[in-house]
Design a protein around this motif. Sequence first.
Motif, PDB file in Angstrom:
ATOM      1  N   THR A  60       2.443   1.776  -3.370  1.00  0.00           N
ATOM      2  CA  THR A  60       1.462   2.300  -4.327  1.00  0.00           C
ATOM      3  C   THR A  60       1.251   3.787  -4.114  1.00  0.00           C
ATOM      4  O   THR A  60       1.225   4.584  -5.067  1.00  0.00           O
ATOM      5  CB  THR A  60       0.123   1.547  -4.181  1.00  0.00           C
ATOM      6  N   THR A  61       1.128   4.184  -2.852  1.00  0.00           N
ATOM      7  CA  THR A  61       0.932   5.601  -2.529  1.00  0.00           C
ATOM      8  C   THR A  61       2.142   6.421  -2.950  1.00  0.00           C
ATOM      9  O   THR A  61       2.016   7.515  -3.523  1.00  0.00           O
ATOM     10  CB  THR A  61       0.691   5.777  -1.021  1.00  0.00           C
ATOM     11  N   SER A  62       3.333   5.905  -2.625  1.00  0.00           N
ATOM     12  CA  SER A  62       4.552   6.654  -2.951  1.00  0.00           C
ATOM     13  C   SER A  62       4.734   6.773  -4.461  1.00  0.00           C
ATOM     14  O   SER A  62       5.236   7.785  -4.955  1.00  0.00           O
ATOM     15  CB  SER A  62       5.769   5.965  -2.325  1.00  0.00           C
ATOM     16  N   PHE A  63       4.342   5.762  -5.209  1.00  0.00           N
ATOM     17  CA  PHE A  63       4.471   5.817  -6.664  1.00  0.00           C
ATOM     18  C   PHE A  63       3.645   6.968  -7.224  1.00  0.00           C
ATOM     19  O   PHE A  63       4.068   7.671  -8.150  1.00  0.00           O
ATOM     20  CB  PHE A  63       4.020   4.490  -7.272  1.00  0.00           C
ATOM     21  N   ALA A  64       2.455   7.154  -6.616  1.00  0.00           N
ATOM     22  CA  ALA A  64       1.581   8.235  -7.091  1.00  0.00           C
ATOM     23  C   ALA A  64       1.996   9.601  -6.537  1.00  0.00           C
ATOM     24  O   ALA A  64       1.921  10.612  -7.223  1.00  0.00           O
ATOM     25  CB  ALA A  64       0.141   7.932  -6.683  1.00  0.00           C
ATOM     26  N   THR A  65       2.472   9.607  -5.296  1.00  0.00           N
ATOM     27  CA  THR A  65       2.779  10.869  -4.622  1.00  0.00           C
ATOM     28  C   THR A  65       4.184  11.370  -4.908  1.00  0.00           C
ATOM     29  O   THR A  65       4.428  12.577  -4.954  1.00  0.00           O
ATOM     30  CB  THR A  65       2.599  10.697  -3.093  1.00  0.00           C
ATOM     31  N   ASN A  84       6.104  10.891  -7.624  1.00  0.00           N
ATOM     32  CA  ASN A  84       6.463  10.899  -9.054  1.00  0.00           C
ATOM     33  C   ASN A  84       7.059   9.573  -9.540  1.00  0.00           C
ATOM     34  O   ASN A  84       8.111   9.533 -10.178  1.00  0.00           O
ATOM     35  CB  ASN A  84       7.450  12.037  -9.355  1.00  0.00           C
ATOM     36  N   GLY A  85       6.373   8.492  -9.196  1.00  0.00           N
ATOM     37  CA  GLY A  85       6.801   7.183  -9.700  1.00  0.00           C
ATOM     38  C   GLY A  85       8.012   6.604  -9.004  1.00  0.00           C
ATOM     39  O   GLY A  85       8.649   5.679  -9.532  1.00  0.00           O
ATOM     40  N   ASP A  99       0.837  -1.206   0.000  1.00  0.00           N
ATOM     41  CA  ASP A  99       0.000   0.000   0.000  1.00  0.00           C
ATOM     42  C   ASP A  99       0.873   1.258   0.000  1.00  0.00           C
ATOM     43  O   ASP A  99       0.586   2.227  -0.732  1.00  0.00           O
ATOM     44  CB  ASP A  99      -0.926   0.013   1.216  1.00  0.00           C
TER      45      ASP A  99
END
Length: 455
Positions: free
Chosen positions: A53-58, A60-61, A50
């Motif tokens: 996933t959050t860090s990928f969106a927040t 910048n990938g 989780d």
Amino acid sequence: MKNYNTIIEELDTKISNVQTEIDKVNTSALKVQKVNIKKLYESYVNNILDMQTTSFATLNGTEVLVWDDRFSKFWKTPNILSIDEVHNKIKELNPSKDNEHYQRLISNSGSFISYMDFENYYLKGNSESSFSLTLYAWDKLKYIEYFNNRYKSTDDNSCGLINAISNDIYRDIKAGQNNISFKSYHTDISVGDEDANYQYQIYSFTLSRLKEYNYSDDYNNKVIDFDKKINDLDMYSRQLSVYSSFMKTMLDLHNDIDVSNFPDTSDLIDNLNELKRQKRVNFRLKIYNDIDDKVIDNIDFVNERNDGYKYGEMKHIRRFYTTKSIAVNNVFRVQVLKRLESKVKLRIFINKEFYNKEGVLTKYSSNSSTRVYTPMYIEKNVDIRLYIDFIQKYLDAVSKYGLLNEDDKEILDKINFNKSNLYTTQANNVDNWKWQFTKIVTDSYDTSQLTLIEW
């Protein structure tokens, strides 16, 4: 007269029954613990996914790696062998398939913390241990650049490079990467007069690569690039926001899921210890009341390599302390002559070194081949406890190791067994006691040349 064998057998039955009850409680507690460990492990995995996933969106990938110091590895290690630059380098080095460093590199690349890693850690009693999680905002391109710079040299031999790549796989993955490390403690969080309340909490966090003093990166103009500094701080701010939320959730999971194993067996253990104490007491009473004559045979003290004998341990078994400070060596037999109120009258037998000159015993000789060890004895009143200690020491060793099979010549030859190595010189005060020869000695040898002073 008490039958100590029956008493000890009854105590053994009671001890076995109580131990069975303890085992049942422990087994039940272990099952609950394993269920909770599995639950916590699955929560770890899901929470990490989780967060990623959050860090990928927040962020910048950005790919986030979680390093756990409990296991000295990442929860999921990047598969570096799938990276072209690494793959090509390994192909260039062409290590043999049976190279242990190459095999370890294959094993660690793409590895993860397994459930068994997790379970074994907590089954060892680490349910309240502090730990650190370090989260890396992993830049794959930065890793590739570092890898290429470090391993571009061809001066080293291929084997040495493979060893370095394998040994430093984790260090290389971490090198130059921005990270935040969180230290968690299991501590009392109660306030004032509240009852103790032990929980996990974040004790500290560390921002890597964030300096207290910042200088100009432009050495020509001496100008600080504040836009870059602001971007760096913004990046850390966004990372800290994601990571701190992740850590809070992780510690909430730890505080909600009890992976400890503290079964309530204190009463049973107290009962067990009391029964064992009673058994020890009755075993010592049995020794005192039932044993009238005990021969001290050689114990099976063969060493771990099965090529030698532990003479020192057997010498210890044959050392009889007749007082707290006076020890008699080479004791091979003890007879009880009379049981007194606080002492026991004993006949103590030892082996004594002499030399046989055509049937005549002498104290000294230049010919070691004539050396003989003859039995002698003395009668002594000894504290009951010291007598029991000596016999119990021997019986415990027999129970644990068994007796040496002195009829098996093959075994004796293999361990180079030599009875003369068991002999220990007596202290002078013991040597000058009024030792007597046994009848078999006086019938076999002429002892007329020996006087009391000589032995």
